[in-house]
Write a protein that holds these residues in place. Structure first.
Motif, short mmCIF file in Angstrom:
data_model
loop_
_atom_site.label_atom_id
_atom_site.label_comp_id
_atom_site.label_asym_id
_atom_site.label_seq_id
_atom_site.Cartn_x
_atom_site.Cartn_y
_atom_site.Cartn_z
N LEU A 15 0.84 -1.21 0.00
CA LEU A 15 0.00 0.00 0.00
C LEU A 15 0.88 1.25 0.00
O LEU A 15 1.82 1.35 0.78
CB LEU A 15 -0.87 0.00 1.26
N GLN A 16 0.55 2.19 -0.89
CA GLN A 16 1.17 3.53 -0.80
C GLN A 16 0.28 4.32 0.15
O GLN A 16 -0.87 4.61 -0.19
CB GLN A 16 1.21 4.15 -2.20
N ASP A 17 0.77 4.63 1.35
CA ASP A 17 -0.11 5.17 2.39
C ASP A 17 0.11 6.66 2.62
O ASP A 17 1.09 7.07 3.24
CB ASP A 17 0.10 4.40 3.70
N LEU A 18 -0.81 7.46 2.08
CA LEU A 18 -0.76 8.91 2.25
C LEU A 18 -2.06 9.38 2.92
O LEU A 18 -2.59 10.45 2.61
CB LEU A 18 -0.61 9.59 0.88
N GLU A 19 -2.58 8.53 3.81
CA GLU A 19 -3.84 8.87 4.49
C GLU A 19 -3.68 10.21 5.21
O GLU A 19 -2.65 10.45 5.85
CB GLU A 19 -4.16 7.77 5.52
N PRO A 20 -4.68 11.11 5.13
CA PRO A 20 -4.57 12.38 5.85
C PRO A 20 -4.32 12.12 7.35
O PRO A 20 -4.85 11.18 7.92
CB PRO A 20 -5.93 13.04 5.64
N THR A 21 -3.51 12.99 7.95
CA THR A 21 -3.18 12.80 9.38
C THR A 21 -4.32 13.34 10.24
O THR A 21 -5.19 14.09 9.78
CB THR A 21 -1.90 13.59 9.72
N LEU A 22 -4.24 12.98 11.53
CA LEU A 22 -5.23 13.49 12.50
C LEU A 22 -5.16 15.01 12.58
O LEU A 22 -6.18 15.69 12.72
CB LEU A 22 -4.89 12.87 13.87
N GLU A 23 -3.95 15.56 12.44
CA GLU A 23 -3.78 17.02 12.50
C GLU A 23 -4.49 17.68 11.33
O GLU A 23 -5.13 18.72 11.48
CB GLU A 23 -2.28 17.40 12.46
N GLU A 24 -4.40 17.06 10.15
CA GLU A 24 -5.09 17.62 8.97
C GLU A 24 -6.61 17.55 9.16
O GLU A 24 -7.33 18.49 8.82
CB GLU A 24 -4.68 16.85 7.70
N PHE A 25 -7.08 16.44 9.71
CA PHE A 25 -8.51 16.28 9.97
C PHE A 25 -8.96 17.37 10.96
O PHE A 25 -9.94 18.08 10.72
CB PHE A 25 -8.75 14.87 10.53
N GLU A 26 -8.21 17.54 12.04
CA GLU A 26 -8.59 18.52 13.07
C GLU A 26 -8.59 19.94 12.49
O GLU A 26 -9.52 20.71 12.73
CB GLU A 26 -7.63 18.43 14.26
N ALA A 27 -7.56 20.26 11.70
CA ALA A 27 -7.48 21.62 11.14
C ALA A 27 -8.68 21.89 10.22
O ALA A 27 -9.27 22.98 10.25
CB ALA A 27 -6.17 21.77 10.36
N ALA A 28 -9.08 20.88 9.43
CA ALA A 28 -10.21 21.06 8.52
C ALA A 28 -11.51 21.23 9.31
O ALA A 28 -12.37 22.05 8.96
CB ALA A 28 -10.31 19.86 7.58
N VAL A 29 -11.66 20.46 10.39
CA VAL A 29 -12.89 20.54 11.20
C VAL A 29 -12.98 21.90 11.89
O VAL A 29 -14.02 22.57 11.86
CB VAL A 29 -12.91 19.38 12.24
N VAL A 30 -11.87 22.34 12.48
CA VAL A 30 -11.88 23.63 13.19
C VAL A 30 -12.14 24.77 12.21
O VAL A 30 -12.96 25.66 12.47
CB VAL A 30 -10.56 23.84 13.97
N ALA A 31 -11.51 24.71 11.03
CA ALA A 31 -11.74 25.78 10.03
C ALA A 31 -13.20 25.77 9.58
O ALA A 31 -13.84 26.82 9.49
CB ALA A 31 -10.81 25.58 8.83
#
Ligand code: SAM
Length: 329
Positions: A15-31
């Protein structure tokens, strides 16, 4: 055995694993929750639970999209295979459980490889394993990535002796605004390169009643799918959404030509996510998804603007859904 080890046993490549990180998820949710019209990006619907719920949506009587697209693909698979030619490689964007690609792979002459790309890792691996079982010997190279970001095509695709084919079914293109869709299509054109053929499933404009039912089914599965995003935020980001205090709503927006999904706050309330706090008025919504509906001409114009040449378009007899073949010049 974990999902990756199980797929490796079937001959699926690393698997080429470039899953978004938890930090990216959090930043998108807060924005998103800080905006005047609160929003959450629909790509985060798809954790393991969300992907399972989406597969249940696909089987609902109101959700005409999946069964109609499957019928068109089944009928037109020989024509698609003829456009691609022998020893082709297929790259599927947003492959999910990869339940449609078999119709094309089974018609291709000596298919070389299959590259499923999806943001939902567990589901991606399970889908890849299913294709591996159905097509022994086919090179399968899964990529877990956000397809709106850059990623490199695995060698299994770039080394194909035949043509490269893109596959983007499910009318997932409808989740983008028109400018976003044009950017996405231009990106896939760059990734696939000259001579490639992109197959895109696109839902068509139709009666408001049919559209609203498709996104607000009687059994409440779409509501669960929408609310699962709040559950995911609670679980992964330490949120304290009270799920019962939000209600699923699906609305046709005539001016924009899209079905919108929202989560509506039943009362005035305050929600904490990590160190951030968000206030909701009674009736205030979080806009979670758009599903734009196209005419054949409007989609072909968009694809042309993105640098593709429309090569073919197929529909069902009721003109509910369309499947487009676009060529990279
Ligand atoms: C509407 S579902 C369609 C699934 C399947 N292709 C079908 O036709 O039934 C969208 C799929 O795209 C994936 N997805 C959504 N946004 C994505 C993104 N930004 N990057 C990669 N995958 C994404 C989801 O995990 C899901 O599997």
């Amino acid at each position: 055995m974990n999902a990756q080890a199980a797929t490796a046993q079937l001959g699926v490549q690393q698997l080429q694993d470039l899953e978004p990180t938890l930090e990216e998820f959090e930043a998108a949710v807060v924005a998103g929750l800080s905006a005047t019209q609160k929003t959450l990006p629909c790509k985060f619907f798809y954790d393991a639970a969300g992907s399972v719920l989406f597969d249940r949506i696909c089987k609902l009587p109101e959700y005409y999209l999946t069964r109609t697209e499957l019928r068109i693909l089944d009928e037109q698979a020989p024509a698609i295979a003829a456009l691609l030619g022998p020893q082709a490689s297929l790259v599927e964007f947003g492959a999910g459980s990869a339940s449609k690609v078999g119709l094309i792979l089974s018609r291709l002459e000596q298919p070389f490889s299959y590259v499923p790309v999806d943001i939902s890792r567990k589901h991606l691996l399970a889908g890849a394993a299913g294709v591996a079982r159905a097509f022994p010997g086919l090179r399968i190279a899964p990529v877990c990535a956000d397809y709106t970001q850059n990623f490199a095509l695995p060698a299994a695709a770039s080394a194909a002796p035949g043509a490269l084919g893109g596959f983007f079914p499910g009318s997932t293109i409808g989740n983008f605004t028109h400018p976003e869709a044009a950017v996405f299509l231009a990106r896939t054109r760059e990734i696939l390169g000259p001579g490639a053929v992109m197959i895109v499933g696109v839902d068509l404009q139709k009666e408001e009643r049919v559209l609203n039912a498709a996104y607000d089914d009687a059994a409440g599965v779409t509501a669960e799918f929408n609310l699962n995003l709040l559950r995911r935020i609670n679980r992964e980001l330490g949120g304290n959404f009270r799920i019962g205090e939000f209600e699923h709503a699906a609305r046709w927006n005539e001016a924009e030509g899209r079905v919108e999904m929202h989560l509506v706050s039943r009362g005035a309330q305050s929600v904490r996510i990590g160190n951030a706090r968000f206030e909701f008025q009674a009736g205030e919504s979080i806009h979670t998804e758009n599903s734009y509906k196209y005419s054949i001409a409007s989609f072909q114009a968009l694809a042309s603007d993105a640098g593709y040449v429309p090569a073919a378009c197929w529909t069902d007899e009721r003109q509910l859904f369309s499947v487009h073949a676009l060529r990279v010049p």
